[in-house]
Motif scaffolding. Structure first.
Motif, mmCIF file in Angstrom:
data_model
loop_
_atom_site.group_PDB
_atom_site.id
_atom_site.type_symbol
_atom_site.label_atom_id
_atom_site.label_comp_id
_atom_site.label_asym_id
_atom_site.label_seq_id
_atom_site.Cartn_x
_atom_site.Cartn_y
_atom_site.Cartn_z
ATOM 1 N N GLU A 102 1.001 -1.409 0.067
ATOM 2 C CA GLU A 102 -0.037 0.036 0.031
ATOM 3 C C GLU A 102 0.843 1.381 0.130
ATOM 4 O O GLU A 102 0.909 2.357 -0.132
ATOM 5 C CB GLU A 102 -0.620 -0.161 0.892
ATOM 6 N N LYS A 103 1.989 0.815 0.412
ATOM 7 C CA LYS A 103 2.845 2.695 0.821
ATOM 8 C C LYS A 103 3.721 2.723 -0.251
ATOM 9 O O LYS A 103 3.887 4.662 -0.830
ATOM 10 C CB LYS A 103 4.044 1.723 1.951
ATOM 11 N N PHE A 104 3.883 1.604 -0.529
ATOM 12 C CA PHE A 104 5.141 1.372 -1.989
ATOM 13 C C PHE A 104 3.674 2.270 -3.721
ATOM 14 O O PHE A 104 4.067 2.797 -4.425
ATOM 15 C CB PHE A 104 4.692 0.006 -2.386
ATOM 16 N N GLU A 105 2.388 1.578 -3.452
ATOM 17 C CA GLU A 105 1.397 1.899 -4.342
ATOM 18 C C GLU A 105 1.121 4.021 -3.909
ATOM 19 O O GLU A 105 1.029 4.927 -5.000
ATOM 20 C CB GLU A 105 -0.304 1.405 -4.350
ATOM 21 N N ASP A 106 1.507 4.241 -2.552
ATOM 22 C CA ASP A 106 1.281 5.129 -1.971
ATOM 23 C C ASP A 106 2.649 6.383 -2.703
ATOM 24 O O ASP A 106 2.363 7.582 -3.737
ATOM 25 C CB ASP A 106 1.478 5.556 -0.646
ATOM 26 N N ILE A 107 3.845 5.376 -3.229
ATOM 27 C CA ILE A 107 4.879 6.231 -3.257
ATOM 28 C C ILE A 107 4.657 7.023 -4.943
ATOM 29 O O ILE A 107 5.164 7.454 -5.464
ATOM 30 C CB ILE A 107 6.244 5.616 -2.784
ATOM 31 N N ARG A 108 4.011 5.760 -5.098
ATOM 32 C CA ARG A 108 3.806 5.665 -6.891
ATOM 33 C C ARG A 108 3.256 6.586 -7.035
ATOM 34 O O ARG A 108 3.325 7.409 -7.869
ATOM 35 C CB ARG A 108 3.472 4.147 -7.490
ATOM 36 N N LYS A 109 1.864 6.923 -7.025
ATOM 37 C CA LYS A 109 1.453 8.007 -6.426
ATOM 38 C C LYS A 109 1.693 8.910 -7.040
ATOM 39 O O LYS A 109 1.452 10.023 -7.343
ATOM 40 C CB LYS A 109 -0.349 7.771 -5.668
ATOM 41 N N LYS A 110 1.971 9.363 -6.132
ATOM 42 C CA LYS A 110 2.741 10.903 -5.496
ATOM 43 C C LYS A 110 3.908 10.816 -6.423
ATOM 44 O O LYS A 110 3.908 11.811 -6.896
ATOM 45 C CB LYS A 110 3.748 10.735 -4.301
ATOM 46 N N TRP A 111 4.246 9.983 -6.958
ATOM 47 C CA TRP A 111 5.674 9.790 -8.265
ATOM 48 C C TRP A 111 5.109 11.281 -9.430
ATOM 49 O O TRP A 111 4.855 12.086 -10.228
ATOM 50 C CB TRP A 111 6.072 9.012 -8.553
ATOM 51 N N ALA A 112 3.687 10.428 -9.644
ATOM 52 C CA ALA A 112 2.704 10.975 -10.683
ATOM 53 C C ALA A 112 2.223 12.940 -10.298
ATOM 54 O O ALA A 112 2.383 13.477 -11.447
ATOM 55 C CB ALA A 112 1.685 10.330 -11.280
ATOM 56 N N LYS A 117 3.866 18.943 -10.802
ATOM 57 C CA LYS A 117 4.361 20.492 -9.815
ATOM 58 C C LYS A 117 5.519 20.574 -10.801
ATOM 59 O O LYS A 117 6.540 19.685 -11.075
ATOM 60 C CB LYS A 117 4.565 19.479 -8.745
ATOM 61 N N GLU A 118 5.502 22.352 -10.745
ATOM 62 C CA GLU A 118 6.369 22.515 -11.913
ATOM 63 C C GLU A 118 7.106 23.240 -11.569
ATOM 64 O O GLU A 118 8.016 24.074 -11.524
ATOM 65 C CB GLU A 118 5.366 22.953 -12.884
ATOM 66 N N ILE A 119 6.586 23.545 -9.805
ATOM 67 C CA ILE A 119 7.939 24.426 -8.805
ATOM 68 C C ILE A 119 8.712 23.939 -8.105
ATOM 69 O O ILE A 119 8.405 22.671 -7.643
ATOM 70 C CB ILE A 119 6.730 25.307 -7.956
ATOM 71 N N PRO A 120 9.999 24.336 -8.562
ATOM 72 C CA PRO A 120 11.236 23.207 -8.082
ATOM 73 C C PRO A 120 11.003 23.012 -6.784
ATOM 74 O O PRO A 120 11.387 21.576 -5.967
ATOM 75 C CB PRO A 120 12.034 24.181 -8.459
ATOM 76 N N ARG A 124 10.992 19.723 -4.899
ATOM 77 C CA ARG A 124 11.916 18.956 -3.855
ATOM 78 C C ARG A 124 11.309 18.901 -2.638
ATOM 79 O O ARG A 124 11.362 17.412 -2.498
ATOM 80 C CB ARG A 124 12.634 20.567 -3.790
ATOM 81 N N ASP A 125 10.071 19.524 -2.276
ATOM 82 C CA ASP A 125 9.198 19.161 -1.082
ATOM 83 C C ASP A 125 8.772 17.302 -1.610
ATOM 84 O O ASP A 125 8.825 16.783 -0.541
ATOM 85 C CB ASP A 125 8.548 20.332 -0.419
ATOM 86 N N LEU A 127 9.924 15.787 -3.763
ATOM 87 C CA LEU A 127 10.769 14.067 -3.433
ATOM 88 C C LEU A 127 11.185 14.077 -1.996
ATOM 89 O O LEU A 127 11.311 12.886 -2.382
ATOM 90 C CB LEU A 127 12.331 14.767 -4.425
ATOM 91 N N ASN A 128 11.429 14.957 -1.028
ATOM 92 C CA ASN A 128 11.757 14.642 -0.054
ATOM 93 C C ASN A 128 10.770 14.200 0.570
ATOM 94 O O ASN A 128 11.840 12.904 1.725
ATOM 95 C CB ASN A 128 12.187 16.005 0.722
ATOM 96 N N MET A 129 9.563 14.220 0.408
ATOM 97 C CA MET A 129 8.468 13.577 0.332
ATOM 98 C C MET A 129 8.736 11.988 0.573
ATOM 99 O O MET A 129 8.823 10.996 1.245
ATOM 100 C CB MET A 129 7.470 14.168 0.567
ATOM 101 N N GLN A 130 9.200 11.982 -0.774
ATOM 102 C CA GLN A 130 9.137 10.415 -1.642
ATOM 103 C C GLN A 130 10.301 10.060 -0.789
ATOM 104 O O GLN A 130 10.280 8.599 -0.440
ATOM 105 C CB GLN A 130 9.207 11.193 -2.933
ATOM 106 N N GLN A 131 11.219 10.476 -0.624
ATOM 107 C CA GLN A 131 12.290 9.813 -0.184
ATOM 108 C C GLN A 131 12.256 9.628 1.328
ATOM 109 O O GLN A 131 12.750 8.177 1.907
ATOM 110 C CB GLN A 131 13.548 11.178 -0.223
ATOM 111 N N ARG A 132 11.630 10.146 2.246
ATOM 112 C CA ARG A 132 11.336 10.091 3.847
ATOM 113 C C ARG A 132 10.459 8.766 3.100
ATOM 114 O O ARG A 132 10.719 7.745 4.355
ATOM 115 C CB ARG A 132 10.791 11.324 4.351
ATOM 116 N N HIS A 133 9.104 9.128 2.748
ATOM 117 C CA HIS A 133 8.742 7.134 2.377
ATOM 118 C C HIS A 133 9.318 6.255 2.452
ATOM 119 O O HIS A 133 9.086 5.330 2.969
ATOM 120 C CB HIS A 133 7.614 7.695 1.654
ATOM 121 N N CYS A 134 10.236 6.754 1.050
ATOM 122 C CA CYS A 134 10.714 5.527 0.822
ATOM 123 C C CYS A 134 11.605 4.853 1.880
ATOM 124 O O CYS A 134 12.004 3.427 1.777
ATOM 125 C CB CYS A 134 11.781 5.595 -0.284
ATOM 126 N N ALA A 135 12.316 5.479 2.502
ATOM 127 C CA ALA A 135 13.122 5.376 3.806
ATOM 128 C C ALA A 135 12.575 4.918 4.388
ATOM 129 O O ALA A 135 13.099 3.671 4.984
ATOM 130 C CB ALA A 135 13.645 6.663 4.005
#
Lengths: 668, 456
Positions: A102-112, A117-120, A124-125, A127-135
């Motif tokens: 489920e979490k992985f699914e979440d992360i993948r969705k968040k990738w989309a 997002k176009e604002i860097p 970055r936020d 990405l950080n979030m993703q990174q945090r989730h992955c971690a």
């Protein structure tokens, strides 16, 4: 064990145990009871021992297997626990996988969304979030891995512990096993020592008893030996005494015998002297005898030589006589030869003569016949004339009816033949045979009949005989009843056997081919011919005579024996030819003598026949050669009557009529 | 001395005569002292020291026994002497058929294998020696490296005497160091299965069809004492092994006992082996202890039970559950040969236990039953009590390590009250309560006594 124990118990209870071999019944019973009791006790002990052993064993195995069971239980528990743990683990892992997915699914969705997002900064936020989730995810995973690794470690520890525990268990088990083995060994050893003890005891007991027995028997033996010894001593003494006694007795006996024998010797010597004297005497006597005998011997030699000489002389004479005899024999032989030649010649001449005679006889007979016929015809003519004349005379002159006299002879022609021909002898015989055969055996009947038929064939031969013998009594039946056909037959058989010699040798040869009955019949015929028996009456006469003769013979049996020799000699003179045959047959018939019937002795037959011929053969001499005169001999007794009848054809009354008529006629 | 020698020599074969002569001459030349009858200067010398020519000849025979075996031609006294001194190192090809003397074989066995109980080998030392010889040859056989002829050449000598082969290890083929490294890497990855399948052990097919007298075969597909060299592949019973073994067993018609322990035998393997045992004329005992047999394997064994003459079946420490036990129980209800069934350390549970108990109501041949550590509980005890009442042939039941509980114990106690044939009943660690246990032990004691009494 039961066996080994039984004697032990016996020994414990009694000092002298009752034996099974003892003669008292009660003792034997007691012994058996003891034995049974011992056995029962032994069995009990055995059972107790086995129970103890079993208990030990089962306890030991229980102790050992307890460990196994405990380990099993632990293992099964471990397995259940492990299964439970596994189940929990898998559940946990599945849960974790689900949540992480489920979490992985979440992360993948968040990738989309992050891409959008176009604002860097946002990016970055994000990405950080993703990174945090992955971690976070990775952390969770690593946490689980850590947990699992920890569990593995725990399991490893457990495994090591288990291994240790198992090693301990094994040690314990070995310890218990050893203990059990020790216990069992102890138990077994105890039992063994017990058995050994029992055995030892038993052995000692046995040894003891055997030793006792041995001692006893030894004692017994010793006593016995002593007894034997004393007995032997006694015996020796006794026997010594006896020996002494015997010796004394023998010495006395010896002396007695010695004296006796000496006297005997003296007597014998005397006898010897005596014998010597007699011997001397005898010697002298014998010497004298010897001298005498010598002399006699000398004389004998002299006479012997003389006799020898005489023998040689006589031998010479004998030789001479032999030579002479030979010469004589030769001479006689020659003579007999010449004589036989003459005889033959004469016989031939005689036969020729006979032939001639027969020829002439036949011619004569023919002539006679012709003459007869001629005369008869003449006479018949005359008779006829006479009769015719008579007829005329009677019918014409006298006017009387004339009856022709019956003249049988007018019809017949040829010489008169006698009306009665005698019954043929052979026919009678055949008939007798036949009747006898019918009585005796049915089988022979056919043969007899054929014989009779054959016999009739010969009738012509004896026809003429019968004619000549008309003078004999015609009816033999008055003699018949006297002799039964059976005896007759036997008689005839005997005669047939005995009188072969009367039959001509040629005929005999011819007969040999015929059957037996026929043969005997022919033989009889010829024999009767030789004996001059011509008709039945003669046969019966002969038979009668024979029987009577035999009766006489029996009566005069003893006398005859003495006279036999003489009679035989007499016979031999009269019947030279017969005697040789008789002598030959006599020997053979001697054997038969005892077997043949008492009717008449076969040997006596000849004698009887001889007597018979002497008595009855005279009449036969009238016709010395009956066979030869057959043709000439005719019965002329009736001839005269015949002729006379012819002559008297005209009876005397008619003649007288005739003469009266003649005279009347002349008157007329 | 020379004359005596001649007379003895006549008895011996020409070749021996020749060699012994030359030998004696050689020794004589070497030491002139031996030619003399009396050696005055030597106080210890005596004629007795000089061995008889007879003994020398016998020694010669013993020394050359391998090349020229002479035994049966010898007189009995000499034969005994030769057998006493014959070397135990002689090859089997010479001795196996020639020597029947147990003393010699005893010496050989003790020297080579140490003391063992000869009663396991039919009290025949020769059989023991030859069997041990063959077993060691098989155990040390390394496929693809050892020449199979090492064993096969000696088969004619084993054939007549070997009745039992009990192998406690079978070595896998040796991998070259290269292979090993590769495998190590593969193992590290966790995927060595494909490689392991090709690994096969000693092929019994080439041996068993020649061993016409063989009656027992005990096998362990594993390595003994591997210590730190442990690898899972050392304890692998491969498909190929199974195929070749099944084929070999089919050809071995006299086999009575077959045991395959600790070899990771799985359901497929059991199916293959059982199909080879179908209609086997002489198999009596089958033992698949310490394996991983499951439901399907149990079903195959159940099928085998009724198409052979099996008397003893041991499935100790496997993974049989309720359904497998059902299959075996179904076979048991129709079987008339089986006397012993061991299902210890399985997981048959109440389901299987009830099936087995029901089968026992119909069966009248089974004597020993072991259901220890099988997760049985009260319902099974209920069924078993009925079995105890009806069955008259069962003599020993083992229900240890099952939680039967107090009620189960009472039910069993009831059943035992009507039983007179059971002699052993193991109820340890079953929580049946002391009262029942005591009562049952009393009845067992009674039954034991009656059983002990009747044969007497």
């Amino acid at each position: 064990m039961s066996r080994s124990n039984s004697p032990l118990e016996d020994g414990v209870e009694e000092n002298a145990p009752p034996s099974l071999e003892s003669e008292i019944q009660e003792e034997r019973i007691a012994a058996r009871r003891l034995r049974i009791a011992a056995r029962v006790q032994a069995r009990k002990r055995e059972i107790i021992f086995f129970q103890r052993l079993n208990k030990l064993q089962s306890d030991g195995t229980e102790l050992v297997t307890n460990i196994q069971v405990a380990v099993d239980a632990r293992e099964s528990q471990r397995r259940t626990e492990e299964a439970e743990a596994k189940r929990q683990r898998t559940e946990k892992l599945e849960n974790e996988a689900k949540t992480s997915l489920e979490k992985f699914e979440d992360i993948r969705k968040k990738w989309a969304s992050a891409k959008a997002k176009e604002i860097p900064q946002d990016l970055r936020d994000a990405l950080n979030m993703q990174q945090r989730h992955c971690a976070q995810l990775i952390e969770e995973k690593s946490k689980i891995i850590n947990e699992l690794q920890q569990e593995l470690k725990v399991q490893d520890d457990k495994y090591v512990k288990d291994l240790k525990r198992q090693a301990e268990d094994v040690d314990l088990m070995i310890e218990r096993m050893e203990e059990q083995i020790k216990n069992l060994m102890k138990c077994y050893r105890e039992e063994l020592t017990q058995i050994e003890k029992a055995f030892e005891l038993e052995r000692r007991e046995l040894l003891h008893s055997n030793y006792k027995k041995w001692e006893q028997t030894m004692q017994h033996r010793r006593e016995k030996e002593m007894e034997y010894l004393t007995m032997r001593m006694k015996q020796v003494e006794d026997q010594a005494q006896q020996l002494q006694q015997l010796r004394v007795q023998d010495a006395e006996e010896y002396n007695m015998i010695k004296i006796k024998l000496e006297t005997d010797v003296q007597i014998l010597e005397q006898q010897l002297q005596h014998m010597k004297a007699t011997f001397q005497l005898n010697q002298e006597k014998l010497e004298y005898n010897f001298q005498v005998l010598k002399k006699r011997d000398e004389e004998n030699t002299i006479t012997k030589s003389q006799q020898k000489r005489r023998i040689t002389r006589l031998q010479d004479v004998l030789n001479n006589l032999r030579i002479k005899l030979k010469k004589q024999e030769k001479q006689f032989k020659e003579e007999s030869h010449t004589l036989s030649e003459d005889c033959k010649r004469i016989m031939k001449q005689y036969q020729d003569m006979q032939k001639k005679m027969m020829y002439f006889a036949s011619i004569d007979a023919k002539r006679f016949h012709e003459m007869w016929i001629m005369n008869e015809e003449e006479i018949k003519g005359l008779v006829k004339k006479a009769l015719d004349a008579n007829l005329i005379i009677h019918e014409q002159q006298l006017g009387m009816t004339y009856v022709r006299p019956n003249l049988p002879f007018m019809k017949s022609t040829g010489p008169i033949i006698p009306q009665h021909t005698k019954k043929k002898l052979t026919e009678v015989l055949a008939k007798q045979f036949l009747t006898a055969g019918q009585k005796i055996t049915g089988d022979e009947e056919g043969v007899e009949e054929s014989v009779s038929a054959g016999a009739q064939g010969e009738s012509h031969q004896s026809k003429e005989q019968g004619q000549l013998e008309a003078s004999y009594p015609e009816n033999p039946d008055n003699l018949l009843p006297q002799i039964s056909p059976k005896t007759m037959k036997k008689l005839l058989e005997i005669m047939c056997d005995e009188c072969d010699f009367l039959v001509e040798s040629k005929l005999l040869k011819l007969f040999s081919t015929l059957e037996k009955h026929e043969q005997s019949l022919m033989k009889l015929d010829s024999i009767f011919m030789a004996l001059g028996v011509e008709n039945e009456a003669d046969v019966y006469k002969l038979a009668d005579f024979l029987i009577k003769y035999s009766e006489q013979q029996i009566a005069e049996n003893k006398k005859e024996d003495e006279e036999d020799g003489q009679i035989d000699e007499g016979k031999s003179q009269s019947y030279v030819s017969i005697s040789s045959v008789e002598a030959a047959e006599g020997s053979s018939s001697m054997i038969e003598r005892s077997t043949t019937t008492d009717l008449i002795h076969p040997n006596d037959v000849l004698k009887a026949l001889k007597v018979y011929t002497e008595h009855y053969c005279k009449p036969r001499e009238k016709h010395p050669l009956p066979s030869f005169i057959n043709y000439e001999e005719r019965d002329d007794s009736e001839d005269a009557a015949f002729w006379e009848a012819m002559a008297n054809v005209i009876p005397e009354s008619t003649q007288r009529v005739w003469s009266a008529l003649e005279t009347e006629l002349e008157k007329y | 001395m020379a004359e005596f020698g001649d007379s003895v020599l006549e008895d011996l074969s020409a070749s021996d005569q020749h060699t012994s002569f030359s030998m004696s001459r050689a020794t004589a030349d070497a030491d002139k002292r031996k030619m003399r009858r009396i050696i005055a200067e030597d106080p210890d010398w005596s004629l007795a020291i000089v061995p008889y020519l007879r003994i020398i000849c016998l020694q010669h025979i013993i020394d050359n026994f391998e090349k020229n075996p002479i035994l049966d031609e010898l007189p009995p006294a000499d034969k005994v002497k030769v057998l006493e001194k014959l070397s135990t190192k002689l090859p089997i090809s010479v001795t196996a058929n020639l020597i029947s003397d147990e003393g010699y074989w005893r010496r050989c066995s003790v020297e080579r294998w140490g003391r063992r109980d000869v009663s396991y080998y039919g009290n025949s030392w020769r059989r023991m020696f030859l069997e041990c010889h063959l077993e060691s040859a098989i155990e040390l056989f390394i496929p693809n490296t050892t020449d199979p002829n090492v064993i096969l050449d000696k088969v004619p000598f084993y054939k007549n005497y070997v009745k039992k082969i009990s192998v406690s290890q079978l070595l896998p083929p040796v991998k070259s160091s290269e292979n090993r490294q590769k495998e190590d890497t593969l193992l590290a990855v966790g995927d060595g299965a494909s490689e392991e399948l090709s690994v096969s052990h000693f092929d019994f097919g080439m041996l068993l069809d020649k061993m016409t007298e063989l009656e027992e075969l005990h096998l362990v597909y594993g390595v003994r004492g591997c210590r730190m060299n442990f690898e899972w592949s050392l304890f692998e019973f491969t498909e190929q092994d199974c195929q070749s073994l099944a084929k070999a067993l089919k050809s071995c018609k006299h086999l009575k006992v077959f045991r395959l322990h600790q070899s990771k035998v799985n359901d497929e393997n059991v199916q293959t082996l059982c199909s080879s045992f179908l209609e086997h004329p002489s198999l009596r005992e089958l033992d698949f202890s310490h394996n991983i047999i499951g439901e399907r394997g149990a079903r195959a064994i159940g099928k085998l039970l009724n198409s052979s003459k099996l008397e003893v079946l041991s499935l100790y420490d496997n993974k049989i559950k309720g359904h497998g036990a059902q299959a075996i129980a179904y076979a048991l209800s129709r079987n008339e040969n089986l006397t012993t069934l061991n299902l210890r350390l399985n997981r048959i549970g109440d389901e299987g236990g009830q099936c087995v108990a029901n089968a026992l109501l119909k069966n009248s041949t089974l004597i020993n039953l072991h259901l220890g550590s099988n997760e049985l509980t009260e319902p099974t005890a209920n069924f078993l009590s009925r079995v105890l009442m009806q069955n008259k042939t069962l003599k020993s039941i083992n229900l240890s390590c099952n939680r039967l509980g107090l009620d189960g114990g009472k039910q069993l106690q009831e059943g035992m009250a009507h039983n007179s044939s059971l002699v052993e009943f193991d109820l340890r660690l079953t929580e049946v309560g002391q009262e029942s246990e005591y009562f049952i032990s009393q009845i067992l004691q009674r039954n034991k006594e009656t059983a002990h009494r009747t044969p007497l």
